[in-house]
Design a protein around this motif. Structure first.
Motif, mmCIF file in Angstrom:
data_model
loop_
_atom_site.group_PDB
_atom_site.id
_atom_site.type_symbol
_atom_site.label_atom_id
_atom_site.label_comp_id
_atom_site.label_asym_id
_atom_site.label_seq_id
_atom_site.Cartn_x
_atom_site.Cartn_y
_atom_site.Cartn_z
ATOM 1 N N SER A 37 98.351 -12.714 102.709
ATOM 2 C CA SER A 37 98.194 -13.975 101.992
ATOM 3 C C SER A 37 98.053 -15.210 102.871
ATOM 4 O O SER A 37 98.021 -16.322 102.343
ATOM 5 C CB SER A 37 99.401 -14.177 101.053
ATOM 6 O OG SER A 37 99.453 -13.177 100.072
ATOM 7 N N PHE A 38 97.957 -15.053 104.183
ATOM 8 C CA PHE A 38 97.954 -16.242 105.031
ATOM 9 C C PHE A 38 96.546 -16.769 105.302
ATOM 10 O O PHE A 38 96.257 -17.938 105.078
ATOM 11 C CB PHE A 38 98.684 -15.966 106.340
ATOM 12 C CG PHE A 38 99.044 -17.199 107.104
ATOM 13 C CD1 PHE A 38 99.896 -18.146 106.548
ATOM 14 C CD2 PHE A 38 98.531 -17.423 108.371
ATOM 15 C CE1 PHE A 38 100.234 -19.298 107.248
ATOM 16 C CE2 PHE A 38 98.873 -18.574 109.081
ATOM 17 C CZ PHE A 38 99.720 -19.513 108.514
ATOM 18 N N GLN A 39 95.664 -15.907 105.812
ATOM 19 C CA GLN A 39 94.286 -16.329 106.079
ATOM 20 C C GLN A 39 93.387 -15.110 106.196
ATOM 21 O O GLN A 39 93.634 -14.211 106.985
ATOM 22 C CB GLN A 39 94.190 -17.144 107.365
ATOM 23 C CG GLN A 39 92.791 -17.649 107.690
ATOM 24 C CD GLN A 39 92.274 -18.649 106.656
ATOM 25 O OE1 GLN A 39 92.823 -19.730 106.505
ATOM 26 N NE2 GLN A 39 91.220 -18.284 105.927
ATOM 27 N N ASP A 40 92.339 -15.109 105.406
ATOM 28 C CA ASP A 40 91.334 -14.042 105.443
ATOM 29 C C ASP A 40 90.190 -14.475 106.360
ATOM 30 O O ASP A 40 89.635 -15.560 106.202
ATOM 31 C CB ASP A 40 90.824 -13.792 104.021
ATOM 32 C CG ASP A 40 89.655 -12.814 103.972
ATOM 33 O OD1 ASP A 40 89.535 -11.991 104.895
ATOM 34 O OD2 ASP A 40 88.867 -12.891 103.006
ATOM 35 N N SER A 41 89.848 -13.603 107.323
ATOM 36 C CA SER A 41 88.773 -13.943 108.261
ATOM 37 C C SER A 41 87.475 -13.197 107.995
ATOM 38 O O SER A 41 86.421 -13.584 108.510
ATOM 39 C CB SER A 41 89.215 -13.652 109.701
ATOM 40 O OG SER A 41 89.271 -12.258 109.946
ATOM 41 N N ASP A 42 87.535 -12.116 107.204
ATOM 42 C CA ASP A 42 86.338 -11.273 107.065
ATOM 43 C C ASP A 42 85.790 -11.225 105.645
ATOM 44 O O ASP A 42 84.894 -10.425 105.353
ATOM 45 C CB ASP A 42 86.612 -9.857 107.571
ATOM 46 C CG ASP A 42 87.765 -9.174 106.836
ATOM 47 O OD1 ASP A 42 88.250 -9.732 105.831
ATOM 48 O OD2 ASP A 42 88.186 -8.087 107.288
ATOM 49 N N GLY A 43 86.305 -12.033 104.750
ATOM 50 C CA GLY A 43 85.714 -12.159 103.430
ATOM 51 C C GLY A 43 86.022 -11.049 102.460
ATOM 52 O O GLY A 43 85.316 -10.912 101.450
ATOM 53 N N ASP A 44 87.077 -10.270 102.714
ATOM 54 C CA ASP A 44 87.416 -9.208 101.759
ATOM 55 C C ASP A 44 88.500 -9.634 100.777
ATOM 56 O O ASP A 44 88.942 -8.831 99.955
ATOM 57 C CB ASP A 44 87.826 -7.925 102.489
ATOM 58 C CG ASP A 44 89.107 -8.086 103.306
ATOM 59 O OD1 ASP A 44 89.645 -9.211 103.379
ATOM 60 O OD2 ASP A 44 89.569 -7.076 103.883
ATOM 61 N N GLY A 45 88.938 -10.886 100.867
ATOM 62 C CA GLY A 45 89.944 -11.390 99.933
ATOM 63 C C GLY A 45 91.371 -11.114 100.335
ATOM 64 O O GLY A 45 92.303 -11.464 99.599
ATOM 65 N N VAL A 46 91.556 -10.476 101.488
ATOM 66 C CA VAL A 46 92.891 -10.123 101.985
ATOM 67 C C VAL A 46 93.071 -10.743 103.372
ATOM 68 O O VAL A 46 92.177 -10.648 104.224
ATOM 69 C CB VAL A 46 93.075 -8.596 102.055
ATOM 70 C CG1 VAL A 46 94.447 -8.244 102.617
ATOM 71 C CG2 VAL A 46 92.888 -7.979 100.672
ATOM 72 N N GLY A 47 94.213 -11.349 103.607
ATOM 73 C CA GLY A 47 94.496 -11.932 104.911
ATOM 74 C C GLY A 47 94.537 -10.890 106.004
ATOM 75 O O GLY A 47 94.722 -9.698 105.749
ATOM 76 N N ASP A 48 94.397 -11.318 107.268
ATOM 77 C CA ASP A 48 94.323 -10.371 108.367
ATOM 78 C C ASP A 48 94.782 -11.018 109.666
ATOM 79 O O ASP A 48 95.130 -12.209 109.711
ATOM 80 C CB ASP A 48 92.904 -9.819 108.500
ATOM 81 C CG ASP A 48 91.834 -10.906 108.467
ATOM 82 O OD1 ASP A 48 91.997 -11.910 109.187
ATOM 83 O OD2 ASP A 48 90.857 -10.759 107.716
ATOM 84 N N LEU A 49 94.775 -10.228 110.751
ATOM 85 C CA LEU A 49 95.272 -10.699 112.045
ATOM 86 C C LEU A 49 94.387 -11.788 112.646
ATOM 87 O O LEU A 49 94.890 -12.770 113.209
ATOM 88 C CB LEU A 49 95.392 -9.525 113.011
ATOM 89 C CG LEU A 49 96.479 -8.495 112.674
ATOM 90 C CD1 LEU A 49 96.397 -7.308 113.617
ATOM 91 C CD2 LEU A 49 97.856 -9.119 112.740
ATOM 92 N N LYS A 50 93.096 -11.631 112.549
ATOM 93 C CA LYS A 50 92.213 -12.683 113.062
ATOM 94 C C LYS A 50 92.438 -13.981 112.302
ATOM 95 O O LYS A 50 92.337 -15.073 112.875
ATOM 96 C CB LYS A 50 90.752 -12.244 112.963
ATOM 97 C CG LYS A 50 90.351 -11.205 113.996
ATOM 98 C CD LYS A 50 88.858 -10.884 113.888
ATOM 99 C CE LYS A 50 88.431 -9.891 114.970
ATOM 100 N NZ LYS A 50 86.976 -9.562 114.844
#
Length: 581
Positions: free
Chosen positions: A56-69
């Motif tokens: 929930s923090f920040q999505d970098s790849d456009g899949d709607g789910v936050g991630d490490l990047k």
């Protein structure tokens, strides 16, 4: 700067004479004050920890789910805010039944969040900004899809059979599974026992059926889980938050837990977890974990999810300085109402805890409704949010923030059971709506998806409140909740009394919680009006706390001096004052 016993004794024995709507309270005894202020240079004593729920923090790849990047891309924000360490909830491979707390591989990154290279880059970039990374160590259970459990349930004579808690049913026969071994209940509803037809035994799960409990009475489990610690320490993490630590052991005699009156949200009889919680062997494991991480440089820290019933039980988590440095204080977190007497009592207790351990405070996390709702009155929630920020960031201890807390993010529960993600919400609806409401995406800006993602549909809906409560809008408003946190975080870092000072409660007003933070030559007074009434505080005798002359505010909300020795506190106002230039 460290306190000497003589300085503490001088402060502790000087009673403050003040009029605050009630008689003055005698300060703690010299012995109490001297014993309650641990010293040391370790980084975590002065740190502010920020919990990130990675989905929930920040999505970098456009899949709607936050991630490490996504987290990496926001490190400058965290640095500028004033954060010293981030605790990231589980990002290991997982079937996602409990959104990461059902782990299928402890030494890998879930592809949903990225790669191990992404993790290594996150740690490296965080280090450049003086931000440490704390991992979530889920120690009680694994996923039922973990290779260890797949082997364990493959046959009764598998070498890993005893890595989990298996038991025969009562009265089991070749054709009948019998009754469950005892009445133990899952924390998430119904029985803690699940029948396995293939091997014809029950396994224990303190949480979901898909989260079988590890058997910590097996030395092989210790060896494997110690290896998990080594793996991540070698990758540069700064420590671990240990999940569900009190649930590691079950009663070897398998005695039934006592029933309590009433029923819970799942319809089960209420139960006292007498034989499945806080068994003495837990402390042996904590000592073991501490010995593993202490092999590494940098003063690694251990934080525990220790929802203990009182300060005496909480203090046991410190051991003799050889267990956990920061057990989470759920007593203070879960006051759940603005009560000056209750906060005064609890802060005094933890200041004088028998282990003399460093307090660790928080008011929101991924498992509880957000503090904006829990402490708000429905009318003054923003003002109360600022007051809670002062309480969290001016007390002596290690504060732990939850992402979006600094914005005044609120709990936004699903409106329909069909929209629920969290399984406990599906099981307990409508009395238990699950934890989706406190896990909604971080609110960065006023766009439709709040700057969290460019996907049309994030994994959880963006709350309507995001149009007003977001980083972009609040950063431009000097009186916002966000700027309240930012100012307080800077003040905490720069002010020697707030950084290193002893803490002593003063007064016993039913509406105003007051305390002094002080080091030799520098003192700060904090006054928090926890009522919806205007209150006045008359300062007389502050010189005995090393405060000479007229107090001036270094931070305040809704306050002002009516005359030289009287402070007017508006409803839910917070005041931080000093005489220092």
């Amino acid at each position: 700067m460290h306190w000497t016993k003589s300085v503490l004794a001088a402060i502790a024995t000087s009673a403050l004479s003040l009029s605050i709507g009630a008689p003055a309270q005698t300060a703690p005894s010299p012995a109490q004050s001297a014993q309650s202020q641990p010293t040391g240079p370790e980084w975590w004593r002065h740190a502010v920890i920020y919990e990130i729920y990675p989905r929930s923090f920040q999505d970098s790849d456009g899949d709607g789910v936050g991630d490490l990047k996504g987290i990496t891309s926001r490190l400058d924000y965290l640095h500028d805010l004033g954060i010293d360490a981030i605790w990231i909830t589980p990002m290991y491979p997982s079937p996602g039944i409990d959104y990461g707390y059902d782990i299928s591989d402890y030494t890998a990154i879930d592809p949903l969040y990225g790669t191990m290279a992404d993790f290594d880059n996150l740690v490296a970039e965080a280090k450049k900004r003086d931000i440490r990374v704390i991992m979530d160590y889920v120690i009680n259970h694994t996923s039922d899809q973990h290779k260890w459990f797949l082997e364990s349930r493959s046959s009764r004579d598998n070498p890993k059979r005893d890595w989990y808690v298996w038991r025969d049913g009562k009265g089991e026969t070749a054709t009948d599974k019998g009754e469950q071994p005892n009445n133990w209940q899952s924390w998430f509803g119904h029985s803690a026992w699940q029948w396995d037809e293939k091997t014809r035994q029950y396994y224990c799960h303190y949480f979901y059926v898909q989260q079988p409990d590890l058997n910590w009475r097996n030395p092989e489990v210790h060896k494997a889980m110690d290896g998990v610690l080594d793996f991540w320490m070698k990758r540069g993490v700064a420590g671990f938050r240990i999940d569900a630590v009190s649930r590691l052991y079950e009663d070897p005699e398998m005695r039934d837990d006592p029933y309590l009156p009433g029923r819970n949200a799942y319809g089960d009889r209420n139960i006292q977890h007498k034989y499945t919680d806080d068994l003495p062997e837990v402390h042996d494991v904590l000592k073991e974990v501490r010995s593993v991480v202490d092999k590494y440089p940098g003063d690694p820290v251990l934080v525990t999810e220790a929802d203990e019933p009182n300060v005496q039980a909480l203090a046991k988590m410190y051991g003799n300085g050889d267990e956990v440095q920061l057990p989470m204080d759920f007593q203070i977190a879960d006051v759940n109402k603005l009560s000056a007497p209750r906060f005064r009592e609890l802060f005094n207790e933890i200041e004088n805890n028998p282990a003399h351990g460093q307090p660790e405070y928080f008011f929101s996390n991924h498992d509880q409704p957000r503090q904006w709702d829990r402490y708000g009155d429905g009318e003054h929630n923003d003002q109360i949010a600022k007051l809670m920020a002062v309480l969290e960031l001016t007390t002596r201890g290690t504060p732990q923030m939850y992402y979006g807390e600094e914005l005044g993010m609120r709990t936004t529960d699903p409106a329909r059971v069909e929209d629920v993600h969290d399984p406990i919400g599906k099981l307990g609806w409508p009395k238990e709506k699950g934890r989706d409401g406190e896990r909604t995406p971080m609110q960065w800006d006023t766009t439709a998806t709040a700057g969290f993602t460019n996907a049309a549909k994030p994994w959880l809906p963006i709350p309507p409140s995001a149009s007003k409560y977001n980083v972009d809008a609040e950063s431009k408003d000097p009186n916002s909740i966000f700027n309240t946190y930012k100012k307080l975080l800077a003040l905490r870092r720069s002010n020697p009394a707030l950084r290193d000072g002893a803490q002593i409660s003063i007064g016993n007003d039913p509406d105003v919680f007051m305390y002094v933070r002080a080091v030799p030559g520098h003192a700060v007074v904090v006054a928090l009006n926890m009522s919806n009434k205007q209150r006045s505080v008359m300062f007389i005798g502050l010189d005995k706390y090393g405060i000479h002359g007229l107090l001036k505010p270094i931070f305040s909300t809704g306050t002002g001096f009516a005359k030289s020795d009287t402070l007017i506190l508006e409803p839910f106002a917070a005041y931080v004052g000093t005489t220092e230039p």
